[in-house]
Scaffold this active site. Structure first.
Site, short mmCIF file in Angstrom:
data_model
loop_
_atom_site.label_atom_id
_atom_site.label_comp_id
_atom_site.label_asym_id
_atom_site.label_seq_id
_atom_site.Cartn_x
_atom_site.Cartn_y
_atom_site.Cartn_z
N ASP A 1 48.06 46.49 -37.19
CA ASP A 1 49.15 47.42 -36.92
C ASP A 1 49.13 47.76 -35.43
OD1 ASP A 1 47.03 49.14 -36.57
OD2 ASP A 1 47.55 50.51 -38.18
N ASP B 1 49.16 51.08 -32.72
CA ASP B 1 48.96 52.53 -32.58
C ASP B 1 49.57 53.02 -31.27
OD1 ASP B 1 47.41 52.57 -34.95
OD2 ASP B 1 45.66 51.92 -33.82
N ASP C 1 51.61 53.24 -36.16
CA ASP C 1 51.17 54.63 -36.29
C ASP C 1 51.49 55.33 -34.99
OD1 ASP C 1 50.14 54.14 -38.81
OD2 ASP C 1 48.11 53.76 -38.09
#
Length: 486
Positions: free
Chosen positions: A330, A332, A417
């Site tokens: 992912d 961040d 995120d």
């Protein structure tokens, strides 16, 4: 008159002497191309080094002006073992097996006979190099420079499988045991080829040693192999790969007899959460991971969106990509606005395929937190971002594999995120999302988390405008983000 002439001509002679030595490298004929020499100036002096470099080049040897990874032979004069190794350590020496460290007498002998001679009797033993390195390795990750160059990946991959398995079984002790061992092995600038190579290193206990011994002698660890063949491990790993599915849910599904994603989707007794439904819907995109090009594209999207709301906002790519990784699961982001209270208005749902916004629970009055490893209390958003093909290709010649086949969709779902922090806490949050904090508690009697640094002795909070100031408060040499891959 004579005195004037003498003083005016003297400097010119010195300049002419230097010009004679500084012959262009292209004018030398290299006869021994397999040997690339670097001469250490320390204790030798600039003039003698320049003279030896020129002489060696005239004899057909390749001598580099600067130290680099291409060097095969390092030559020094009047330096002790600890001195030359210390010099190399400061220059961030890579794998010691890639070059030989020799006394100057080797080079002079080579020049006398007009060819390379056997370097064995002139060489500093590799064992001494390794021992010096091991003596410099701290038990704390924040004192170990760890790049992405991993010379012991076979060992660290095995340990990370064990760490994951112990996480699934909630065995914190063994998680730390193998996690810390993997961290140490990643920082070594040499490959462990025998068990004695780990002697003296921190966090190399009996269980760790046994695994390393098995891999070095048998090529694999029976313990790691047993984990990989364990149905419980494989099922939990599969289920937790779904966005929105944690350990508790995975265990529940396993106890229900479910083993595949298809069985979960077809089970009518399950009620999936909104997050889990998104996780299944975009599963193929998410499980394929994120490339650096895709992370850069996501960065541009987040920046454009946030800057529309607040042009002064600072958007920082955090996590693994900030540490130099080329792939991740992912992306961040850390967001803040200097000198403003706008941070609570920054997260906007546009362009998001899915988002779960968690409001801030941060309160200054509750600092310092004793739960150092707890997730921070700032406003955050766990989301799935829609990234179009043209965004990935913009500013990059690398194209994502997801767009490789004709007829496929022209966008990809990427996990992101986002964490929004007040500006005065930004440096601490950035450090928390990039590096470790254990040293503060054990060595400095301080409390460090994603929000603040508290000195328990002085009973005061220590402010910091950037990460460098936090390292300074802790009395540590600053490590760049790409040196924190422990």
């Amino acid at each position: 008159m004579n005195k004037i002439k003498t003083t005016s001509f003297s400097p010119m002679r010195k300049r002419q002497k230097r010009m004679q030595i500084a012959v262009p490298l292209s004018s030398y004929k290299i006869e021994f191309r397999d040997i690339i020499i670097f001469i250490v100036e320390r204790k030798m002096g600039m003039s003698r080094r320049a003279f030896l470099m020129d002489l060696a080049r005239r004899k057909g040897f390749r001598v580099e002006n600067e130290f680099s990874d291409c060097v095969t032979h390092i030559v020094a004069e009047n330096n002790s073992c600890s001195e030359i190794l210390g010099w190399l350590h400061k220059h961030k020496m890579e794998d010691s097996s890639r070059f030989r460290i020799l006394d100057i007498s080797w080079l002079t002998t080579c020049m006398e006979v007009g060819r390379p001679v056997d370097s064995e009797k002139y060489q500093l033993p590799v064992s001494q190099v390794k021992q010096y390195i091991k003596n410099c390795i701290s038990q704390y990750a924040c004192q170990r420079r760890t790049t992405l160059k991993n010379y012991n990946q076979k060992l660290t991959d095995a340990f990370e499988i064990l760490v994951e398995n112990y996480e699934f079984n909630e065995n914190k002790e063994f998680c730390l045991t193998f996690g810390r061992a993997a961290s140490v092995l990643k920082c070594l600038p040499f490959t462990v080829v025998r068990v004695n190579d780990i002697e003296g290193l921190p966090w190399m206990g009996k269980q760790v040693r046994e695994i390393i011994e098995d891999i070095l002698e048998e090529g694999e660890s029976s313990k790691v192999k047993a984990v990989l063949n364990n149905e419980n491990y494989r099922s939990i790993k599969l289920f937790t790969s779904i966005f929105g599915v944690g350990l508790r849910t995975s265990e529940k599904w396993y106890k229900m007899g479910l083993r595949t994603l298809e069985e979960v989707k077809c089970n009518k007794n399950l009620t999936l959460t909104r997050m889990q439904k998104a996780g299944f819907f975009y599963y193929d995109d998410i499980i394929s991971g994120v490339s650096k090009a895709e992370a850069d594209a996501a960065t541009r999207i987040v920046q454009d969106t946030v800057w529309k709301i607040s042009p002064n906002a600072v958007v920082t790519l955090a996590g693994g990509f900030r540490r130099g990784k080329q792939t991740g699961h992912d992306v961040d982001f850390l967001i803040t606005v200097p000198g403003s209270r706008q941070e609570e208005e920054l997260l906007h749902p546009e362009l998001l395929l899915y988002y779960d916004l968690i409001e801030s629970t941060f309160e200054n009055t509750k600092l310092p937190s004793r739960k150092v490893d707890a997730l921070d209390h700032f406003q955050k958003c766990f989301a799935i971002l829609k990234v179009h093909k043209e965004r990935v290709n913009k500013g990059s010649t690398i194209q994502s594999n997801v767009f490789a086949e004709k007829g496929t969709k022209d966008w990809k779902a990427i996990r992101v995120d986002l964490v929004v922090t007040p500006f005065q806490h930004y440096a601490f949050a950035l450090l928390g999302w990039t590096g470790s904090r254990r040293y503060a508690t054990h060595e400095k009697k301080m409390m460090l988390d994603n929000h603040a640094l508290y000195d328990k002795t002085k009973k005061i909070f220590l402010s910091a405008a950037n990460e460098e100031e936090i390292f300074s408060h802790l009395g540590l040499d600053y490590l760049e983000p790409w040196e924190r891959n422990a």
